[in-house]
Design a protein around this motif. Sequence first.
Motif, PDB file in Angstrom:
ATOM      1  N   ALA A 174       4.706  -3.931  -8.440  1.00  0.00           N
ATOM      2  CA  ALA A 174       5.612  -3.940  -7.288  1.00  0.00           C
ATOM      3  C   ALA A 174       4.818  -3.854  -5.988  1.00  0.00           C
ATOM      4  CB  ALA A 174       6.596  -2.782  -7.385  1.00  0.00           C
ATOM      5  N   ALA A 175       3.753  -3.069  -5.998  1.00  0.00           N
ATOM      6  CA  ALA A 175       2.910  -2.946  -4.808  1.00  0.00           C
ATOM      7  C   ALA A 175       2.269  -4.281  -4.449  1.00  0.00           C
ATOM      8  CB  ALA A 175       1.838  -1.884  -5.040  1.00  0.00           C
ATOM      9  N   VAL A 176       1.783  -4.998  -5.451  1.00  0.00           N
ATOM     10  CA  VAL A 176       1.182  -6.310  -5.192  1.00  0.00           C
ATOM     11  C   VAL A 176       2.230  -7.267  -4.630  1.00  0.00           C
ATOM     12  CG1 VAL A 176       0.044  -8.293  -6.236  1.00  0.00           C
ATOM     13  CG2 VAL A 176      -0.582  -6.007  -6.965  1.00  0.00           C
TER      14      VAL A 176
ATOM     15  N   ALA B  25       0.830  -1.203   0.000  1.00  0.00           N
ATOM     16  CA  ALA B  25       0.000   0.000   0.000  1.00  0.00           C
ATOM     17  C   ALA B  25       0.868   1.258   0.000  1.00  0.00           C
ATOM     18  CB  ALA B  25      -0.929  -0.008   1.213  1.00  0.00           C
ATOM     19  N   TRP B  26       1.969   1.210   0.740  1.00  0.00           N
ATOM     20  CA  TRP B  26       2.871   2.360   0.779  1.00  0.00           C
ATOM     21  C   TRP B  26       3.578   2.553  -0.564  1.00  0.00           C
ATOM     22  CZ3 TRP B  26       2.783   5.870   4.535  1.00  0.00           C
ATOM     23  CH2 TRP B  26       2.200   5.505   5.754  1.00  0.00           C
ATOM     24  N   ILE B  27       3.866   1.455  -1.255  1.00  0.00           N
ATOM     25  CA  ILE B  27       4.472   1.562  -2.595  1.00  0.00           C
ATOM     26  C   ILE B  27       3.520   2.293  -3.534  1.00  0.00           C
ATOM     27  CG2 ILE B  27       5.249   0.251  -4.615  1.00  0.00           C
ATOM     28  CD1 ILE B  27       7.232   0.130  -2.358  1.00  0.00           C
ATOM     29  N   TRP B  28       2.245   1.924  -3.502  1.00  0.00           N
ATOM     30  CA  TRP B  28       1.253   2.587  -4.366  1.00  0.00           C
ATOM     31  C   TRP B  28       1.064   4.043  -3.940  1.00  0.00           C
ATOM     32  CZ3 TRP B  28      -0.872   1.584  -8.915  1.00  0.00           C
ATOM     33  CH2 TRP B  28      -2.007   2.294  -9.305  1.00  0.00           C
ATOM     34  N   LEU B  29       0.996   4.274  -2.650  1.00  0.00           N
ATOM     35  CA  LEU B  29       0.811   5.630  -2.127  1.00  0.00           C
ATOM     36  C   LEU B  29       1.893   6.567  -2.639  1.00  0.00           C
ATOM     37  CD1 LEU B  29      -0.671   7.543  -0.079  1.00  0.00           C
ATOM     38  CD2 LEU B  29       0.989   6.767   1.615  1.00  0.00           C
ATOM     39  N   ALA B  30       3.138   6.097  -2.617  1.00  0.00           N
ATOM     40  CA  ALA B  30       4.267   6.934  -3.032  1.00  0.00           C
ATOM     41  C   ALA B  30       4.504   6.902  -4.533  1.00  0.00           C
ATOM     42  CB  ALA B  30       5.534   6.484  -2.313  1.00  0.00           C
ATOM     43  N   GLY B  31       4.322   5.732  -5.152  1.00  0.00           N
ATOM     44  CA  GLY B  31       4.716   5.561  -6.544  1.00  0.00           C
ATOM     45  C   GLY B  31       3.878   6.333  -7.531  1.00  0.00           C
TER      46      GLY B  31
ATOM     47  N   GLN C 296      11.003  -9.606  -4.480  1.00  0.00           N
ATOM     48  CA  GLN C 296      11.128  -8.410  -5.305  1.00  0.00           C
ATOM     49  C   GLN C 296      11.312  -7.098  -4.535  1.00  0.00           C
ATOM     50  OE1 GLN C 296      10.974  -8.882  -8.963  1.00  0.00           O
ATOM     51  NE2 GLN C 296      11.426 -10.862  -8.018  1.00  0.00           N
ATOM     52  N   ARG C 297      11.667  -7.173  -3.272  1.00  0.00           N
ATOM     53  CA  ARG C 297      11.838  -5.931  -2.504  1.00  0.00           C
ATOM     54  C   ARG C 297      12.888  -4.993  -3.115  1.00  0.00           C
ATOM     55  NH1 ARG C 297       9.542  -5.650   2.642  1.00  0.00           N
ATOM     56  NH2 ARG C 297       8.248  -7.471   3.114  1.00  0.00           N
ATOM     57  N   PRO C 298      14.081  -5.460  -3.452  1.00  0.00           N
ATOM     58  CA  PRO C 298      15.034  -4.539  -4.088  1.00  0.00           C
ATOM     59  C   PRO C 298      14.554  -4.057  -5.454  1.00  0.00           C
ATOM     60  CG  PRO C 298      15.884  -6.793  -4.105  1.00  0.00           C
ATOM     61  CD  PRO C 298      14.681  -6.792  -3.220  1.00  0.00           C
ATOM     62  N   VAL C 299      13.781  -4.883  -6.134  1.00  0.00           N
ATOM     63  CA  VAL C 299      13.235  -4.491  -7.436  1.00  0.00           C
ATOM     64  C   VAL C 299      12.256  -3.338  -7.261  1.00  0.00           C
ATOM     65  CG1 VAL C 299      11.955  -5.279  -9.455  1.00  0.00           C
ATOM     66  CG2 VAL C 299      13.537  -6.835  -8.293  1.00  0.00           C
ATOM     67  N   ALA C 300      11.416  -3.407  -6.229  1.00  0.00           N
ATOM     68  CA  ALA C 300      10.464  -2.332  -5.966  1.00  0.00           C
ATOM     69  C   ALA C 300      11.189  -1.014  -5.727  1.00  0.00           C
ATOM     70  CB  ALA C 300       9.588  -2.693  -4.769  1.00  0.00           C
ATOM     71  N   ALA C 301      12.314  -1.056  -5.004  1.00  0.00           N
ATOM     72  CA  ALA C 301      13.094   0.156  -4.765  1.00  0.00           C
ATOM     73  C   ALA C 301      13.637   0.726  -6.076  1.00  0.00           C
ATOM     74  CB  ALA C 301      14.238  -0.140  -3.797  1.00  0.00           C
ATOM     75  N   LEU C 302      14.126  -0.149  -6.954  1.00  0.00           N
ATOM     76  CA  LEU C 302      14.623   0.301  -8.259  1.00  0.00           C
ATOM     77  C   LEU C 302      13.512   0.884  -9.113  1.00  0.00           C
ATOM     78  CD1 LEU C 302      17.030  -2.686  -9.040  1.00  0.00           C
ATOM     79  CD2 LEU C 302      17.718  -0.315  -8.593  1.00  0.00           C
TER      80      LEU C 302
END
Length: 413
Positions: free
Chosen positions: A327-329, A124-130, A338-344
């Motif tokens: 990445a959020a999913v 959820a935080w990935i979507w919020l920020a991305g 995929q955590r480092p992938v989400a950061a990239l």
Amino acid sequence: MRDEADPRRARPGTALTVPGLWLATRAFLLLTVLDIVPLFRTVTWDVTGVYHGWHETMLGGSFPVDDVTWQYPPAAALIIMAPSMLPFSYLGGFLVITVAFDALTMASLMRVPAGEEGRTHVGAWIWLAGVPLLGPVVYARYDLLVTALAVSGLLQLRASSARGGLALGVAAGLKLWPALALIGTPRGRETRRTLAGAAVGGAVSTLLMMTALDGGLGFLTAQQDRGVEVESVWALAFHVARWFGWPGMVSYSYGSMEMIGPYAEAADRVSLAATLLGLCWLVLWRRRARAWTAATPYDAALAAVLIFVVTSRVISPQYLVWLVGLAAVCLTVRASTQRPVAALVLAATAVTMLEFPPLFEDVQQSTVLGVTVLVVRNGLLVAATAVSCLRLWRATVPGAVTARPRDPGLATA
């Protein structure tokens, strides 16, 4: 006695913080889209000009087959027609629908039962920020709506493979890439149910619009003459070559700015070959993979779409929202690789906001600044693709699995 430490209980601070931050970031995003806060060049032309023009043609009973920028499956007409059904201007209706889909996606990610079977709210935080990291273009293209359906489909796979497949099928009917998200479904009955649901969703949405409008199959050949778009990985060599006298140029063609000149057609063929090789790798992974976790379908979906984006002859800025959503999913499950992938992906999204629209003129002119930004953005995407595929392979293929604690939901499929 009540268990105060129950991880499934949502923390009050989180429950209050996320909606507040979502409202603040989206309100600011709307202000930039509408040029009330003029931080960026106007990006609404695709909605007010292109989409609205397609809408007018569709009102006449036909797809815009004479417009070379129409390159989408028939079901995409559902999105193009929808804004006019609301009591606003076409742009107003489009933005209302887009914000609503954004909000529904945020709510879906927040409804993930954190703490249950390794689930988490990090997604959820990935979507919020991305989403705001991509800038106003994310609300001025219809890709967010497609991404929202793909996210919904993937999240629903756990409860109902047929329902999840249905949502993914509808999403693929709007824009083809969500079909790649089916690559990671567990073998056997789950895959059959998911594919059946996807077939129904894609077929119904497609046939509905093909029945209503003429020329529904025109999209099949609409992109065959497209070339290397200036923002793609393959364009980088031409940008540098321009510094040393390459006689080609950048020209508007088929709805995007493309590299036109010597060797451009060869690069186009190489990109198609690279995409085919990427798809072959995904098939090989599918055949070799044995260890599935609750995160594997999500991780595979992100890897597949990354391969498609990086090898494609076209990378439009709005493509990054596909990756943010996937990445959020992935990060709704602690077992995700995929955590480092989400950061990239988030880093690439932020750089894309700099590249388009602020520095797009520099990119088109192949200035040092424009090319540098493009190298950084595309380099992040290439790195994300390599890391994603490598970590997916190591986590699922026998002999490549590294020693680590058994993940929740691990199963042999």
